[in-house]
Structure formats: C-alpha cells, structure tokens
Design a protein around this motif. Structure first.
Motif, PDB file in Angstrom:
ATOM      1  N   SER A   6       0.834  -1.215   0.000  1.00 45.88           N
ATOM      2  CA  SER A   6       0.000   0.000   0.000  1.00 45.88           C
ATOM      3  C   SER A   6       0.862   1.255   0.000  1.00 45.88           C
ATOM      4  O   SER A   6       0.528   2.235  -0.664  1.00 45.88           O
ATOM      5  N   VAL A   7       1.957   1.224   0.739  1.00 46.08           N
ATOM      6  CA  VAL A   7       2.871   2.372   0.766  1.00 46.08           C
ATOM      7  C   VAL A   7       3.427   2.619  -0.632  1.00 46.08           C
ATOM      8  O   VAL A   7       3.435   3.753  -1.124  1.00 46.08           O
ATOM      9  N   ILE A   8       3.866   1.549  -1.299  1.00 49.47           N
ATOM     10  CA  ILE A   8       4.434   1.690  -2.638  1.00 49.47           C
ATOM     11  C   ILE A   8       3.365   2.126  -3.635  1.00 49.47           C
ATOM     12  O   ILE A   8       3.601   2.973  -4.497  1.00 49.47           O
ATOM     13  N   ARG A   9       2.144   1.583  -3.507  1.00 46.67           N
ATOM     14  CA  ARG A   9       1.036   1.975  -4.385  1.00 46.67           C
ATOM     15  C   ARG A   9       0.724   3.466  -4.215  1.00 46.67           C
ATOM     16  O   ARG A   9       0.527   4.187  -5.192  1.00 46.67           O
ATOM     17  N   ASP A  10       0.693   3.953  -2.969  1.00 45.22           N
ATOM     18  CA  ASP A  10       0.417   5.368  -2.718  1.00 45.22           C
ATOM     19  C   ASP A  10       1.539   6.256  -3.246  1.00 45.22           C
ATOM     20  O   ASP A  10       1.290   7.337  -3.785  1.00 45.22           O
ATOM     21  N   LEU A  11       2.793   5.795  -3.099  1.00 42.89           N
ATOM     22  CA  LEU A  11       3.929   6.543  -3.637  1.00 42.89           C
ATOM     23  C   LEU A  11       3.812   6.640  -5.155  1.00 42.89           C
ATOM     24  O   LEU A  11       4.007   7.707  -5.741  1.00 42.89           O
ATOM     25  N   ARG A  12       3.456   5.524  -5.805  1.00 43.97           N
ATOM     26  CA  ARG A  12       3.286   5.517  -7.257  1.00 43.97           C
ATOM     27  C   ARG A  12       2.195   6.509  -7.673  1.00 43.97           C
ATOM     28  O   ARG A  12       2.353   7.247  -8.647  1.00 43.97           O
ATOM     29  N   ALA A  13       1.096   6.548  -6.941  1.00 43.23           N
ATOM     30  CA  ALA A  13      -0.002   7.471  -7.267  1.00 43.23           C
ATOM     31  C   ALA A  13       0.437   8.923  -7.123  1.00 43.23           C
ATOM     32  O   ALA A  13       0.102   9.770  -7.965  1.00 43.23           O
ATOM     33  N   GLU A  14       1.190   9.226  -6.069  1.00 38.52           N
ATOM     34  CA  GLU A  14       1.692  10.595  -5.868  1.00 38.52           C
ATOM     35  C   GLU A  14       2.642  10.995  -6.992  1.00 38.52           C
ATOM     36  O   GLU A  14       2.595  12.118  -7.497  1.00 38.52           O
ATOM     37  N   LEU A  15       3.527  10.075  -7.384  1.00 36.12           N
ATOM     38  CA  LEU A  15       4.462  10.371  -8.468  1.00 36.12           C
ATOM     39  C   LEU A  15       3.735  10.535  -9.794  1.00 36.12           C
ATOM     40  O   LEU A  15       4.074  11.418 -10.588  1.00 36.12           O
ATOM     41  N   ALA A  16       2.710   9.709 -10.045  1.00 31.05           N
ATOM     42  CA  ALA A  16       1.926   9.833 -11.276  1.00 31.05           C
ATOM     43  C   ALA A  16       1.258  11.193 -11.342  1.00 31.05           C
ATOM     44  O   ALA A  16       1.221  11.831 -12.402  1.00 31.05           O
ATOM     45  N   GLN A  17       0.751  11.668 -10.209  1.00 30.48           N
ATOM     46  CA  GLN A  17       0.131  12.996 -10.171  1.00 30.48           C
ATOM     47  C   GLN A  17       1.165  14.077 -10.468  1.00 30.48           C
ATOM     48  O   GLN A  17       0.913  14.996 -11.234  1.00 30.48           O
ATOM     49  N   GLY A  85      12.437   4.356 -22.244  1.00 32.42           N
ATOM     50  CA  GLY A  85      13.621   4.294 -21.389  1.00 32.42           C
ATOM     51  C   GLY A  85      13.945   5.640 -20.783  1.00 32.42           C
ATOM     52  O   GLY A  85      14.935   5.789 -20.079  1.00 32.42           O
ATOM     53  N   ASP A  86      13.104   6.632 -21.065  1.00 30.57           N
ATOM     54  CA  ASP A  86      13.359   7.984 -20.577  1.00 30.57           C
ATOM     55  C   ASP A  86      12.942   8.128 -19.117  1.00 30.57           C
ATOM     56  O   ASP A  86      11.951   7.547 -18.689  1.00 30.57           O
ATOM     57  N   PRO A  87      13.684   8.936 -18.369  1.00 33.48           N
ATOM     58  CA  PRO A  87      13.270   9.185 -16.986  1.00 33.48           C
ATOM     59  C   PRO A  87      12.040  10.091 -16.976  1.00 33.48           C
ATOM     60  O   PRO A  87      11.891  10.952 -17.837  1.00 33.48           O
ATOM     61  N   PRO A  88      11.151   9.886 -16.011  1.00 35.69           N
ATOM     62  CA  PRO A  88       9.986  10.774 -15.913  1.00 35.69           C
ATOM     63  C   PRO A  88      10.382  12.141 -15.357  1.00 35.69           C
ATOM     64  O   PRO A  88      11.401  12.277 -14.685  1.00 35.69           O
ATOM     65  N   PHE A  89       9.587  13.119 -15.657  1.00 39.68           N
ATOM     66  CA  PHE A  89       9.771  14.465 -15.121  1.00 39.68           C
ATOM     67  C   PHE A  89       8.579  14.787 -14.235  1.00 39.68           C
ATOM     68  O   PHE A  89       7.451  14.408 -14.535  1.00 39.68           O
ATOM     69  N   VAL A  90       8.842  15.495 -13.140  1.00 37.27           N
ATOM     70  CA  VAL A  90       7.781  15.835 -12.208  1.00 37.27           C
ATOM     71  C   VAL A  90       7.720  17.342 -12.000  1.00 37.27           C
ATOM     72  O   VAL A  90       8.694  18.055 -12.210  1.00 37.27           O
ATOM     73  N   HIS A  91       6.566  17.781 -11.540  1.00 37.67           N
ATOM     74  CA  HIS A  91       6.347  19.172 -11.144  1.00 37.67           C
ATOM     75  C   HIS A  91       6.556  19.233  -9.653  1.00 37.67           C
ATOM     76  O   HIS A  91       6.298  18.262  -8.940  1.00 37.67           O
ATOM     77  N   GLY A  92       7.023  20.343  -9.146  1.00 40.35           N
ATOM     78  CA  GLY A  92       7.370  20.446  -7.731  1.00 40.35           C
ATOM     79  C   GLY A  92       6.205  20.457  -6.765  1.00 40.35           C
ATOM     80  O   GLY A  92       6.351  20.097  -5.616  1.00 40.35           O
ATOM     81  N   ALA A  94       3.120  19.191  -4.803  1.00 37.32           N
ATOM     82  CA  ALA A  94       2.507  17.906  -4.497  1.00 37.32           C
ATOM     83  C   ALA A  94       0.992  17.997  -4.469  1.00 37.32           C
ATOM     84  O   ALA A  94       0.303  17.034  -4.697  1.00 37.32           O
ATOM     85  N   ASP A  95       0.462  19.164  -4.159  1.00 36.96           N
ATOM     86  CA  ASP A  95      -0.983  19.350  -4.151  1.00 36.96           C
ATOM     87  C   ASP A  95      -1.292  20.813  -4.438  1.00 36.96           C
ATOM     88  O   ASP A  95      -0.406  21.590  -4.718  1.00 36.96           O
ATOM     89  N   GLY A  96      -2.541  21.172  -4.370  1.00 36.72           N
ATOM     90  CA  GLY A  96      -2.947  22.531  -4.699  1.00 36.72           C
ATOM     91  C   GLY A  96      -2.468  23.587  -3.724  1.00 36.72           C
ATOM     92  O   GLY A  96      -2.607  24.767  -3.992  1.00 36.72           O
TER      93      GLY A  96
END
Length: 99
Positions: A6-17, A85-92, A94-96
């Motif tokens: 569940s911890v890993i699933r939640d981390l994945r969801a946060e990163l996807a967002q 094979g590209d690394p993902p990019f994220v926005h800084g 985490a929420d609104g």
C-alpha cells in the motif's frame, strides 16, 4: 500499520500525479532514484503455502511496538515510464497548496 504494498502503491499514485502536473511546465525536475526507508513488521502465516507479509509501522506507532519485532528496511526504487527508457519528469507541487 499498513501493508508495504500500500505504501508503494500510494507513492506511485503521488508520483503519477506529479508527472501529470509537469506537462507543459517550463521548469520540471528529472525524477531520479527514490530511497524509501520504513520500519516494518514481518507476518508469516502458520499454514503450508502461506505468504510472508510486511506491515509498515505508521509514524508515532513505533514506540508502541516492540523494537525486537520491527526491522528497518531501505528500498531503492528507480522510476521508469512504461514503454520508454526515458526518466519521468515531475512538477514540484505535491498538491494545490504548494506554488
């Protein structure tokens, strides 16, 4: 306590967002290796073929659990995007609430 999965699933969801929010942004951050350190308890069923499950000790609850029954583990995760094979990019943000 919550399951390690569940911890890993939640981390994945946060990163996807964070990845979705990076689309179209002028400033993005390349997502590198992620190190996750958690305190876990091991649960093993008594019957044949039983699974071993890892339960993550929630913050603040660790003092209530015997230190003999908990272990600290460190996971190194390398995030990748499916099909590339590209690394993902994220926005800084985490929420609104963050700008």
């Amino acid at each position: 306590m919550i399951e390690l999965a569940s911890v890993i699933r939640d981390l994945r969801a946060e990163l996807a967002q964070a990845i979705r929010e990076a689309e179209g942004e002028a400033l993005r951050f390349e997502l590198g290796p992620i190190e996750l350190e958690v305190a876990v308890e091991l649960e093993r069923g008594g019957n044949a073929g039983a699974k071993v499950r890892f339960w993550v000790v929630e913050s603040g609850a660790e003092g209530k659990v015997s230190s003999q029954s908990t272990q600290r583990i460190k996971l190194s995760l390398q995030p990748t995007l499916t099909g590339s094979g590209d690394p993902p990019f994220v926005h800084g943000a985490a929420d609104g609430h963050e700008q």
